[in-house]
Design an enzyme around this catalytic site. Structure first.
Site, short mmCIF file in Angstrom:
data_model
loop_
_atom_site.label_atom_id
_atom_site.label_comp_id
_atom_site.label_asym_id
_atom_site.label_seq_id
_atom_site.Cartn_x
_atom_site.Cartn_y
_atom_site.Cartn_z
CD GLU A 66 44.55 34.24 49.34
OE1 GLU A 66 45.05 34.27 48.20
OE2 GLU A 66 44.86 35.03 50.23
CD GLU A 91 47.77 34.35 53.40
OE1 GLU A 91 48.02 35.34 52.67
OE2 GLU A 91 47.62 33.20 52.97
C1 GAL Z 1 47.84 35.54 49.65
C2 GAL Z 1 48.30 34.09 49.57
C3 GAL Z 1 49.68 33.94 50.18
C4 GAL Z 1 50.60 34.99 49.61
C5 GAL Z 1 50.01 36.36 49.87
C6 GAL Z 1 50.83 37.50 49.33
O1 GAL Z 1 46.81 35.80 48.78
O2 GAL Z 1 47.42 33.24 50.25
O3 GAL Z 1 50.16 32.65 49.92
O4 GAL Z 1 50.73 34.77 48.26
O5 GAL Z 1 48.78 36.45 49.23
O6 GAL Z 1 52.07 37.51 49.88
#
Ligand code: GAL
Length: 785
Positions: free
Chosen positions: A210, A282
């Site tokens: 990110e 994600e």
């Molecule tokens: C994203 C990040 C993950 C985790 C998630 C929140 O931005 O890539 O590693 O931190 O947020 O749980």
């Protein structure tokens, strides 16, 4: 002839000796560099590894050995459970239709102390984890980073990076790029055989994490660094595609999406990168929890709705962040303030048990997706949806398959016509229709669905297992070289630094402990007292939390970011006393720009009344004495160190225990007759009778515990029969006005210390304030699946 032969032999002998010498020298150097001489650059043990894969992609999907793939992926972070639980988690994942496991590699567990030491034991044994993924037929997306975020302490960075002069992490900075290169080159070499072209399960790799969201903070260097990162990664030649999540200014890595919903990202992505597939790395299917918050829950209907919508719009990889969250054991939780549990409301709960109905309904959903995979991937995604009403749209794939979405948030269902049928569709839902048959409705929870919304309520305490309790105050642990107790201002040593004013804490502790003492002798003046004759301590800036003592007597605690203002009450109103401030970190920052500048401890001025004692000369000590002698390991050497400050036994009642701040407790518990069936029984400790500290079971660090209550007073139960509208983690919480966490996961293999015939276990606790260890309970639960 003879002479020639002899000369030849001599030459051969000399060159052999020379060669041997060189080998010893070279190995000697490499062993010295890799202190852990067990480092092996893996040659696969596993026969399945002959299965070499060719991995490419186009605008539609990942292509493995020429075949398009629809990939359902789940985040499982290997150090967030114990080694023996890996097969249990992975098998359940495979059975639930998961195709791929996503994990970060966590730099700071593999090189915690120095760049020349490596650690890959226990649940840091990533090659064993990857072997198991392969054994269960799971592909892997390895997110190398090295920055990981992940609510993991310091975003995965080893603390020693801070000591490198002029380093700027994640920047076009030579020192940083050197360190990042060394680590990534090592990872790629160490895991060489685990990449798909060499027969391993890793089909995708990620560089950075990110970065696009923070790049601006690094100015022009930011975009240079992003470009350098992917060029460097590509030069590693691992033969599989690289991804960069949330990075839309880079051509040669697949840009991927992270968030609660990603369907509306796809169109822009394809306009920019028509040759890249749409991957959702994600889908935050729940959320993490801070100390002082109630438990986040994301309704299952919304999770399925977001997934189905992403596939409808043309996505071909979805990843559950997290599929199994697990636990932030030891001091691995990030933050500050992230709790020990990383349950995340994931389909497999913190203990590895199905979290229902998320687990079963998502399994059913995966089955449906796999059944339509060919229709999905062999037809181009529609350029735009067909609108059936103001709120209902259709995405059609070929003549048989359609996704009908009602994104309306009104209270009633929409009735639409599609393919000569009248269809009723609930608000905020997707119907997957094949040959006029509804295969899946994301809003529908079948009547016989199992709900175990909060499994920890099902855990049962095991009776009468505490055999004995002994205790010792950390103030009384004056052992060996710790004879110079907290009172003496001895000369500086590793654990002991003297300076005019307080020094930031990470410089003192090197993050080997949460705790750092700041000690100074105070002689009050008239300016120290207020008009009522009272003494007040003010610390203008400190992080994250302090307990304040004078002459070993507890005065109170304070939490950042508010000002610390505490009344001090010296014994007999004495005008001279020693002020002892125990400062502590509660997880290091895991998401911020310029984390190299991160500092903790006392950073502002310290006043008693209006007497400024900032430059009073301070003694700073890293860690508690018990930590420094590793009292939690319960070995013979440490056994001699336990001094019973009061007699305790199995019959001890709370009143015989000293219950003063900073006491170590050792509980011997009986395991006699307890189920040791890994995969069927799970264990936890109920710490409701304690206050704040850390727990070790048989030397394994279970993590921080804290009974701090959730401040949210209005909870919204996650089990809603008609879920509608965009999810916001602050809206859906359970267990308001209760401790954020009182139950702590103890993996079964750690409880039995890897020997299931063991009859005893040892629990060692540091309690910072006060608590009743007699009331600590071991709980168990049977996994139902
Ligand atoms: C994203 C990040 C993950 C985790 C998630 C929140 O931005 O890539 O590693 O931190 O947020 O749980």
């Amino acid at each position: 002839m003879m002479g020639i032969k002899n000369n030849f032999q001599l030459l051969w002998l000399i060159s052999t000796i020379l060669l041997l010498f060189i080998i010893v020298l070279v190995n000697g150097i490499s062993i010295a560099n890799l202190k852990n001489n067990e480092i092996k650059f893996h040659k696969s043990q596993n026969e399945i590894k002959n299965n070499k894969l060719n991995v490419t992609y186009d605008g539609r999907s990942l292509i493995i050995n020429g075949e398009r793939k629809l990939l359902i992926s789940g985040s499982v972070h290997y150090p967030r459970t114990s080694e023996e639980m890996w097969p249990i988690i992975l098998k359940q994942s495979k059975d639930a239709g998961i195709d791929m496991i996503e994990t970060y590699i966590f730099w700071n567990i593999h090189q915690p102390n120095s760049p020349s030491e490596y650690y890959f034991e226990g649940n840091a044994n990533i090659t064993k984890f990857l072997d198991l993924c392969q054994e269960y037929g799971l592909l892997v997306n390895l997110r190398i980073g090295p920055y990981v975020c992940a609510e993991w302490t310091y975003g995965g960075f080893p603390i020693w990076l801070k000591e490198i002069p002029n380093i700027i992490y994640r920047d076009y900075n030579q020192q940083w790029m050197n360190e990042m290169s060394i680590w990534m080159e090592f990872v790629v070499k160490y895991l060489g055989d685990y990449f798909a072209p060499n027969g391993g399960p890793i089909v995708l790799a990620q560089v950075e994490n990110e970065y696009g969201w923070l790049e601006e903070e690094y100015g022009i260097n930011g975009s240079e660094y992003a470009k350098w990162s992917i060029d460097f990664a590509l030069n590693l030649n691992i033969g599989i595609p690289w991804i960069m999540c949330q990075q839309n200014n880079i051509e040669n890595a697949i840009d991927t999406c992270n968030g609660y919903y990603c369907h509306d990202w796809i169109q822009g992505h394809w306009e920019q990168f028509p040759d890249q597939p749409s991957f959702w790395t994600e889908n935050w299917i729940g959320w993490f929890e801070n100390w002082g918050q109630a438990k986040p829950k994301r309704p299952v209907q919304d999770m399925l709705f977001s997934n189905a919508r992403f596939i409808a719009y043309g996505g071909s990889l979805i990843n559950y962040y997290m599929w199994f969250g697990g636990t932030n054991f030891g001091r691995t939780s990030g933050g500050p303030w992230i709790i020990t549990s990383y349950d995340y409301d994931a389909p497999l709960d913190e203990f590895g048990q199905p979290n229902e109905p998320k687990f079963s309904l998502s399994s059913k959903f995966h089955q449906v997706l796999h059944s339509i995979e060919q229709d999905l991937l062999n037809n181009p995604p529609p350029k735009s949806p067909i609108f059936l009403s103001q709120v209902t749209e259709v995405h059609q794939y070929g003549s048989n398959l359609s996704f009908i979405t009602n994104y309306g948030t009104g209270p009633s269902a929409d009735i639409v016509q599609w393919m000569n049928q009248t269809i009723t569709i609930q608000p905020w839902s997707v119907l997957i229709i094949y040959n006029n048959q509804i295969l899946f409705d994301t809003s529908f929870i079948p009547p016989n669905t199992l709900f175990n919304n909060n499994t920890i309520n099902n855990f049962k305490p095991i009776k009468n297992i505490i055999q004995s309790i002994v205790e010792i105050s950390d103030f009384n642990l004056n052992i060996n070289n710790y004879n110079n107790d907290y009172y003496s201002e001895s000369s500086s040593s590793d654990n002991n630094v003297i300076s005019i004013s307080p020094i930031e804490q990470l410089f003192i502790t090197k993050d080997t402990s949460d705790y750092c003492w700041y000690i100074t002798n105070v002689t009050t003046t008239s300016s120290s007292y207020n008009d009522k004759g009272n003494l007040f301590l003010t610390i203008s800036e400190f992080y994250d939390y302090v307990h304040v003592f004078i002459d070993n007597d507890y005065q109170g605690s304070a939490s950042s970011p508010s000002l610390c203002q505490l009344q001090l009450k010296p014994k007999d109103n004495s005008t001279t006393f020693q002020l002892q401030i125990l400062s502590m970190t509660i997880g290091l920052e895991n998401y911020a720009a310029h984390m190299e500048n991160y500092t903790r401890g006392i950073l502002g001025s310290v006043l008693v009344g209006s007497q400024n004692i900032t430059n009073n000369q301070w003694l700073m000590k890293s860690g508690l004495v018990g930590e420094n002698v590793k009292i939690y390991n319960n070995n013979d050497e440490n056994n001699n160190n336990w001094i019973k400050t009061s007699e305790s036994s199995s019959s001890s009642s709370s009143s015989t225990l000293i219950q003063t701040p900073l006491t170590w407790y050792k509980l011997n518990i009986s395991l006699n007759g307890l189920p040791n069936d890994i995969g069927s029984t799970v264990y936890a400790l109920n710490m409701s009778s304690m206050n704040k500290g850390m727990i070790w079971v048989n030397g394994y660090s279970i993590g921080r515990y804290w009974l701090i209550e959730a401040t949210q007073s209005v909870c919204n139960e996650s089990i809603v029969t008609n879920y509608i509208g965009e999810y916001d983690p602050s809206d859906y919480r359970i267990d308001c006005n209760q401790p954020s966490q009182s139950i702590y996961s103890v993996p079964i293999d750690w409880l039995f210390n890897n020997d299931y015939s063991n009859q005893y276990a040892t629990i060692i606790i540091i309690e910072e304030l006060n608590g009743d260890p007699n009331q600590i309970q071991l709980l168990s639960n049977k996994i139902i699946n």
